[in-house]
Design a protein around this motif. Structure first.
Motif, PDB file in Angstrom:
ATOM      1  N   PHE A   1       0.488  -9.107  -7.114  1.00  0.00           N
ATOM      2  CA  PHE A   1      -0.108  -8.205  -6.119  1.00  0.00           C
ATOM      3  C   PHE A   1      -1.436  -7.661  -6.620  1.00  0.00           C
ATOM      4  N   ILE A   2      -1.456  -7.239  -7.860  1.00  0.00           N
ATOM      5  CA  ILE A   2      -2.668  -6.618  -8.406  1.00  0.00           C
ATOM      6  C   ILE A   2      -3.768  -7.665  -8.590  1.00  0.00           C
ATOM      7  N   LEU A   3      -3.431  -8.838  -9.121  1.00  0.00           N
ATOM      8  CA  LEU A   3      -4.443  -9.868  -9.352  1.00  0.00           C
ATOM      9  C   LEU A   3      -4.978 -10.467  -8.056  1.00  0.00           C
ATOM     10  N   SER A   4      -4.112 -10.627  -7.059  1.00  0.00           N
ATOM     11  CA  SER A   4      -4.565 -11.243  -5.810  1.00  0.00           C
ATOM     12  C   SER A   4      -5.271 -10.243  -4.910  1.00  0.00           C
ATOM     13  N   ARG A   5      -5.203  -8.972  -5.246  1.00  0.00           N
ATOM     14  CA  ARG A   5      -5.850  -7.906  -4.465  1.00  0.00           C
ATOM     15  C   ARG A   5      -5.482  -8.004  -2.988  1.00  0.00           C
ATOM     16  N   LEU A   6      -4.171  -8.109  -2.756  1.00  0.00           N
ATOM     17  CA  LEU A   6      -3.702  -8.180  -1.374  1.00  0.00           C
ATOM     18  C   LEU A   6      -4.087  -6.912  -0.630  1.00  0.00           C
ATOM     19  N   LEU A   7      -4.444  -7.079   0.637  1.00  0.00           N
ATOM     20  CA  LEU A   7      -4.721  -5.926   1.469  1.00  0.00           C
ATOM     21  C   LEU A   7      -3.413  -5.208   1.760  1.00  0.00           C
TER      22      LEU A   7
ATOM     23  N   LYS B   1      -9.167   0.349   0.136  1.00  0.00           N
ATOM     24  CA  LYS B   1     -10.056   1.468   0.451  1.00  0.00           C
ATOM     25  C   LYS B   1     -11.370   1.335  -0.328  1.00  0.00           C
ATOM     26  N   SER B   2     -11.262   0.956  -1.593  1.00  0.00           N
ATOM     27  CA  SER B   2     -12.457   0.772  -2.414  1.00  0.00           C
ATOM     28  C   SER B   2     -13.335  -0.353  -1.864  1.00  0.00           C
ATOM     29  N   ILE B   3     -12.720  -1.454  -1.467  1.00  0.00           N
ATOM     30  CA  ILE B   3     -13.471  -2.587  -0.914  1.00  0.00           C
ATOM     31  C   ILE B   3     -14.177  -2.173   0.369  1.00  0.00           C
ATOM     32  N   ARG B   4     -13.453  -1.477   1.256  1.00  0.00           N
ATOM     33  CA  ARG B   4     -14.048  -1.055   2.527  1.00  0.00           C
ATOM     34  C   ARG B   4     -15.157  -0.028   2.310  1.00  0.00           C
ATOM     35  N   THR B   5     -14.934   0.894   1.394  1.00  0.00           N
ATOM     36  CA  THR B   5     -15.953   1.900   1.106  1.00  0.00           C
ATOM     37  C   THR B   5     -17.217   1.248   0.566  1.00  0.00           C
ATOM     38  N   ASN B   6     -17.049   0.314  -0.366  1.00  0.00           N
ATOM     39  CA  ASN B   6     -18.211  -0.392  -0.924  1.00  0.00           C
ATOM     40  C   ASN B   6     -18.954  -1.174   0.151  1.00  0.00           C
ATOM     41  N   PHE B   7     -18.198  -1.830   1.053  1.00  0.00           N
ATOM     42  CA  PHE B   7     -18.836  -2.579   2.131  1.00  0.00           C
ATOM     43  C   PHE B   7     -19.632  -1.646   3.041  1.00  0.00           C
ATOM     44  N   LEU B   8     -19.011  -0.537   3.438  1.00  0.00           N
ATOM     45  CA  LEU B   8     -19.700   0.395   4.340  1.00  0.00           C
ATOM     46  C   LEU B   8     -20.921   1.018   3.669  1.00  0.00           C
TER      47      LEU B   8
ATOM     48  N   ALA C   1       2.090  -0.737  -3.384  1.00  0.00           N
ATOM     49  CA  ALA C   1       1.481  -0.436  -2.086  1.00  0.00           C
ATOM     50  C   ALA C   1       0.326   0.550  -2.272  1.00  0.00           C
ATOM     51  N   PHE C   2       0.528   1.535  -3.143  1.00  0.00           N
ATOM     52  CA  PHE C   2      -0.550   2.490  -3.412  1.00  0.00           C
ATOM     53  C   PHE C   2      -1.740   1.783  -4.065  1.00  0.00           C
ATOM     54  N   ALA C   3      -1.461   0.869  -4.994  1.00  0.00           N
ATOM     55  CA  ALA C   3      -2.541   0.118  -5.645  1.00  0.00           C
ATOM     56  C   ALA C   3      -3.278  -0.751  -4.625  1.00  0.00           C
ATOM     57  N   ALA C   4      -2.530  -1.397  -3.706  1.00  0.00           N
ATOM     58  CA  ALA C   4      -3.156  -2.230  -2.676  1.00  0.00           C
ATOM     59  C   ALA C   4      -3.996  -1.375  -1.731  1.00  0.00           C
ATOM     60  N   TYR C   5      -3.453  -0.201  -1.377  1.00  0.00           N
ATOM     61  CA  TYR C   5      -4.202   0.707  -0.492  1.00  0.00           C
ATOM     62  C   TYR C   5      -5.481   1.180  -1.172  1.00  0.00           C
ATOM     63  N   SER C   6      -5.377   1.565  -2.435  1.00  0.00           N
ATOM     64  CA  SER C   6      -6.559   2.025  -3.169  1.00  0.00           C
ATOM     65  C   SER C   6      -7.595   0.918  -3.299  1.00  0.00           C
ATOM     66  N   SER C   7      -7.141  -0.298  -3.580  1.00  0.00           N
ATOM     67  CA  SER C   7      -8.053  -1.429  -3.700  1.00  0.00           C
ATOM     68  C   SER C   7      -8.743  -1.719  -2.372  1.00  0.00           C
TER      69      SER C   7
END
Length: 191
Positions: free
Chosen positions: A30-36, A89-96, A81-87
Motif C-alpha cells: 500500500f505504501i510503496l504503490s501509493r494507492l489513492l 492529500k499531499s499529491i492533490r495539494t502539490n498539484f493545485l 488508510a490514513f497513510a493513503a489519505y495523507s499521500s
C-alpha cells in the motif's frame, strides 16, 4: 492474496505468523504503490472479506481468533488508510499549488506586458510617449549602426493647435491628433 491463502490454510500455530506477515506485506505494498484513498479502502475491504471468509471455512476457528485477527487487520488497515489519505492529500495539494503558481505566473507576465505597454504609449493619442520614443530611438539607432544605414527623424507640429483645441474642445483635438498620426508615414517601429 497468495500470502493470505497460505496464512489461512496453515496449521493453527503457524497461522498467526503468516497472518502478521500478510499484514506487513499489505502495508508495504500500500505504501510503496501509493494507492489513492478510495482504491486502498476498496482493496482493504475486499481483503478483509476474503480473510473472514477463509476463517469461516476453517471449523477450528474460535471467536477469539475472529476477533484477534479482525482487530489486528482493522488496526493495520486504519493506519494504511490514513497513510493513503495523507499521500493523496499531499499529491492533490502539490498539484493545485503548481497549477495556481503557473496561473499566477501567467497573470503576472500579462500584467507586466500591459504595464510596459501603458508606460510607453500616450493614453490620449495612442502613440509612443517620451519614454517609448527614447526606447524606439535607441533601438533604431543601434539597428542603423549595425546595418551601416542612415537614420532620419521627422518632427511635425500642427499650427494653431492650441486655438483649435480651445475652440472645439479636447475630444476634437484628440480626433485631429489621431487623424494626423494616421496619415503620417511609418517606416519604422513607432506604434
Amino acid at each position: 492474496m497468495g500470502l493470505l491463502a497460505t496464512a489461512l490454510y496453515q496449521p493453527n500455530p503457524m497461522r498467526d505468523k503468516y497472518f502478521h506477515a500478510f499484514i506487513l506485506a499489505e502495508m508495504f505494498v500500500f505504501i510503496l504503490s501509493r494507492l489513492l484513498f478510495w482504491k486502498a479502502l476498496t482493496v482493504g475491504i475486499i481483503t478483509y472479506i476474503i480473510l473472514i471468509s477463509g476463517l469461516m471455512l476453517d471449523a477450528s476457528t474460535t471467536a477469539y481468533i475472529y476477533l484477534s485477527h479482525s482487530y489486528i487487520y482493522i488496526s493495520g488497515f486504519i493506519i494504511l488508510a490514513f497513510a493513503a489519505y495523507s499521500s493523496e492529500k499531499s499529491i492533490r495539494t502539490n498539484f493545485l499549488q503548481s497549477f495556481l503558481l503557473h496561473h499566477e505566473k501567467n497573470e503576472l507576465h500579462k500584467s507586466k506586458d500591459y504595464l510596459e505597454k501603458l508606460s510607453n504609449i500616450d493614453e490620449l493619442t495612442g502613440v509612443a510617449n517620451y519614454r517609448g520614443f527614447h526606447n524606439i530611438l535607441g533601438a533604431e539607432w543601434n539597428r542603423a549602426l549595425r546595418n551601416n544605414n542612415n537614420i532620419s527623424l521627422l518632427f511635425v507640429d500642427i499650427d494653431y493647435f492650441k486655438a483649435y483645441n480651445d475652440r472645439y474642445g479636447h475630444e476634437a483635438g484628440r480626433t485631429t491628433h489621431r487623424s494626423g498620426l494616421e496619415t503620417a508615414p511609418r517606416p519604422s517601429a513607432l506604434p
